[in-house]
Design a protein around this motif. Structure first.
Motif, PDB file in Angstrom:
ATOM      1  N   ILE A 333       0.846  -1.193   0.000  1.00  0.00           N
ATOM      2  CA  ILE A 333       0.000   0.000   0.000  1.00  0.00           C
ATOM      3  C   ILE A 333       0.882   1.244   0.000  1.00  0.00           C
ATOM      4  O   ILE A 333       1.906   1.292   0.689  1.00  0.00           O
ATOM      5  CB  ILE A 333      -0.944  -0.010   1.217  1.00  0.00           C
ATOM      6  N   LYS A 334       0.472   2.259  -0.755  1.00  0.00           N
ATOM      7  CA  LYS A 334       1.188   3.532  -0.819  1.00  0.00           C
ATOM      8  C   LYS A 334       0.269   4.636  -0.310  1.00  0.00           C
ATOM      9  O   LYS A 334      -0.853   4.797  -0.804  1.00  0.00           O
ATOM     10  CB  LYS A 334       1.645   3.838  -2.244  1.00  0.00           C
ATOM     11  N   ASN A 351      -3.689   2.421  -3.365  1.00  0.00           N
ATOM     12  CA  ASN A 351      -2.956   3.682  -3.420  1.00  0.00           C
ATOM     13  C   ASN A 351      -3.849   4.805  -2.905  1.00  0.00           C
ATOM     14  O   ASN A 351      -4.991   4.956  -3.365  1.00  0.00           O
ATOM     15  CB  ASN A 351      -2.514   4.000  -4.853  1.00  0.00           C
ATOM     16  N   ILE A 352      -3.327   5.592  -1.984  1.00  0.00           N
ATOM     17  CA  ILE A 352      -4.078   6.695  -1.386  1.00  0.00           C
ATOM     18  C   ILE A 352      -3.309   7.987  -1.644  1.00  0.00           C
ATOM     19  O   ILE A 352      -2.132   8.104  -1.289  1.00  0.00           O
ATOM     20  CB  ILE A 352      -4.286   6.475   0.124  1.00  0.00           C
ATOM     21  N   GLY A 353      -3.968   8.960  -2.248  1.00  0.00           N
ATOM     22  CA  GLY A 353      -3.318  10.208  -2.609  1.00  0.00           C
ATOM     23  C   GLY A 353      -2.999  11.092  -1.420  1.00  0.00           C
ATOM     24  O   GLY A 353      -3.297  10.762  -0.267  1.00  0.00           O
ATOM     25  N   GLY A 381     -11.252  -1.645  -0.074  1.00  0.00           N
ATOM     26  CA  GLY A 381     -10.982  -2.969  -0.612  1.00  0.00           C
ATOM     27  C   GLY A 381      -9.693  -3.047  -1.396  1.00  0.00           C
ATOM     28  O   GLY A 381      -8.983  -2.056  -1.599  1.00  0.00           O
ATOM     29  N   GLU A 382      -9.374  -4.266  -1.849  1.00  0.00           N
ATOM     30  CA  GLU A 382      -8.161  -4.504  -2.637  1.00  0.00           C
ATOM     31  C   GLU A 382      -8.157  -3.662  -3.910  1.00  0.00           C
ATOM     32  O   GLU A 382      -9.196  -3.391  -4.504  1.00  0.00           O
ATOM     33  CB  GLU A 382      -8.075  -5.975  -3.042  1.00  0.00           C
ATOM     34  N   ASN A 383      -6.941  -3.274  -4.327  1.00  0.00           N
ATOM     35  CA  ASN A 383      -6.743  -2.605  -5.618  1.00  0.00           C
ATOM     36  C   ASN A 383      -7.586  -1.334  -5.756  1.00  0.00           C
ATOM     37  O   ASN A 383      -8.102  -1.017  -6.824  1.00  0.00           O
ATOM     38  CB  ASN A 383      -7.067  -3.566  -6.774  1.00  0.00           C
ATOM     39  N   THR A 384      -7.715  -0.618  -4.653  1.00  0.00           N
ATOM     40  CA  THR A 384      -8.490   0.621  -4.648  1.00  0.00           C
ATOM     41  C   THR A 384      -7.550   1.816  -4.809  1.00  0.00           C
ATOM     42  O   THR A 384      -6.428   1.798  -4.307  1.00  0.00           O
ATOM     43  CB  THR A 384      -9.306   0.737  -3.352  1.00  0.00           C
ATOM     44  N   ASN A 385      -8.019   2.830  -5.496  1.00  0.00           N
ATOM     45  CA  ASN A 385      -7.255   4.072  -5.661  1.00  0.00           C
ATOM     46  C   ASN A 385      -8.096   5.236  -5.170  1.00  0.00           C
ATOM     47  O   ASN A 385      -9.239   5.416  -5.605  1.00  0.00           O
ATOM     48  CB  ASN A 385      -6.870   4.282  -7.125  1.00  0.00           C
ATOM     49  N   ILE A 386      -7.515   6.027  -4.278  1.00  0.00           N
ATOM     50  CA  ILE A 386      -8.193   7.197  -3.713  1.00  0.00           C
ATOM     51  C   ILE A 386      -7.481   8.451  -4.209  1.00  0.00           C
ATOM     52  O   ILE A 386      -6.269   8.608  -3.983  1.00  0.00           O
ATOM     53  CB  ILE A 386      -8.168   7.158  -2.172  1.00  0.00           C
ATOM     54  N   PRO A 387      -8.198   9.376  -4.887  1.00  0.00           N
ATOM     55  CA  PRO A 387      -7.538  10.576  -5.405  1.00  0.00           C
ATOM     56  C   PRO A 387      -7.147  11.536  -4.288  1.00  0.00           C
ATOM     57  O   PRO A 387      -7.703  11.493  -3.186  1.00  0.00           O
ATOM     58  CB  PRO A 387      -8.623  11.192  -6.307  1.00  0.00           C
TER      59      PRO A 387
END
Length: 425
Positions: A333-334, A351-353, A381-387
């Motif tokens: 996780i980033k 990934n979380i912005g 959840g898995e493979n989620t991207n937050i801007p």
């Protein structure tokens, strides 16, 4: 072949629907725990520490990650030519085939495997509980009482007892009544889902029960049948740490139990180790400006922000200005700079912005998926991207690649969800 005194059947095929998106892509036994382990590591380690070297693992629901983790059983010293670890999946016969439709049906379907070892006793285990237990002591208890069935029980709070199968016993431990999730329990001895049967007695019962049904279950059918037939049933009381991690809340609690100053459950005991299949990772790195307190940090992490009372898995990047509290962060996780995470569970490969807020301590927002999400914990959840620059409230669920236009005024209100390309959670 050498006769085995006791072998274990580890029931690891459950979906774990009450864990929501944590089990969307994997069976419940392969959910991560404590930054390093999987649920199934605990009963497997208990087996080898108890001297049980033959374990059949019954799989069914999305077994890929589970079987990859288990391999041939090397971490648990179960890679043996005779005995060891065997994966038991549903299969076709000449004229029929079916999924395993109940816990007892799963064992019935694998009688050929069990008979090949001709055991005196059969140990039935669940793969979704966190505990350390010496099964050899339970076996001695079973033999001393010449029991047909011994059920491991754990005392629970009376207000919690209605969630479990409850055993009512006499002073000598003999069971005289079994209540399945009673509204008004007569005792607080909860079944742990751990059973020792005399195999010949159980074998006869399984054959008879499966003549009339193909969904036989231990709690609903076999144990009541033993009781009706006056079989000798005893309760074995286990007074140490045991946690059923079948809900979001209990999963969160069990993880954070590990980071207490005096933890209720100790992973550092040398005489009873918990083994796992762990890839060799680089050491973790704690930056000069980082602040880490009361937390587990996995291998390969880079921590440059603040982590308080949390579990951090492997290969997690936490940038400067990040603040994490009372949360579980799984692997790979980033998290970009100046992000704040409170009372949340962040699943793998997310990934979380920057400048994101996740979770809060407001009054719990009501979620439309309240059967699963009802205690204020936000789950990504898995493979989620937050801007970057958005805010996500408490008791929320977010899954998939999200963009800023999905957040009204850059905000997801308490109890709301964004779920992309998914049918069930």
């Amino acid at each position: 072949m050498e006769k085995k005194e006791m072998i274990a059947m580890l029931l690891a095929g459950g979906q774990g629907s009450r864990l929501g998106i944590l089990t969307q892509n994997t069976a419940k036994p392969s959910v991560s725990f404590g930054g390093k382990y999987k649920f199934i590591d605990f009963p497997l380690s208990n087996c080898i520490n108890s001297g049980i070297d033959t374990v059949g693992i019954v799989t069914q629901y999305k077994p890929l990650k589970l079987t990859q983790h288990i391999g041939i059983g090397i971490p648990w010293d179960l890679d043996k030519k005779y005995g060891g670890l065997s994966i038991l999946s549903p299969y076709m016969k000449e004229t029929e085939g079916n999924w395993f439709l109940g816990t007892a049906h799963a064992v019935y379907s694998n009688m050929e495997y069990i008979d090949s070892y001709d055991p005196e006793y059969l140990l039935i285990l669940s793969a979704d509980h966190i505990y350390k237990m010496d099964y050899s002591k339970m076996l001695n208890y079973h033999k001393e009482r010449d029991a047909d069935l011994t059920i491991a029980v754990c005392p629970v709070e009376y207000e919690e007892a209605k969630r479990f199968g409850i055993l009512n016993t006499r002073d000598d431990g003999k069971v005289f009544e079994f209540e399945e999730k009673p509204e008004e329990p007569k005792s607080n001895l909860a079944s742990m889902g751990i059973y020792i049967f005399n195999w010949k007695v159980l074998r006869e019962a399984l054959i008879e029960e499966n003549k009339n049904r193909d969904d036989s279950d231990f709690g609903a059918h076999i144990i009541p049948k033993f009781h009706e037939e006056n079989k000798k049933i005893y309760a074995y009381t286990f007074n140490e740490y045991w946690k059923d991690v079948g809900t979001i809340q209990s999963y969160w609690e069990a993880n954070l139990d590990l980071v207490k100053i005096n933890p209720d459950f100790n992973l550092y005991e040398k005489y009873w180790k918990i083994y796992t299949n762990s890839n060799i990772q680089s050491p973790h790195f704690i930056g000069i400006d980082a602040n880490v307190k009361s937390s587990f940090i996995g291998d390969g992490c880079e921590i440059r922000g603040e982590v308080i009372n949390s579990i951090i898995g492997d290969n997690v990047l936490i940038e400067r200005g990040v603040r994490i509290r009372d949360s579980i962060i799984l692997d790979n996780i980033k998290i970009d700079s100046n992000t704040k995470i409170i009372k949340s569970i962040i699943c793998e490969n997310t990934n979380i912005g920057a400048d994101v807020n996740i979770g809060n301590e407001n009054e719990i927002g009501i979620n439309e998926l309240k059967r699963v999400y009802n205690t204020g914990i936000t789950v990504l959840g898995e493979n989620t991207n937050i801007p970057a620059g958005v805010s996500i409230g408490n008791n929320c669920v977010v899954l998939g690649t999200t963009t800023k236009d999905m957040y009204k005024n850059k905000k997801l209100e308490d109890g709301k969800n964004i779920i992309i390309n998914i049918k069930e959670v």
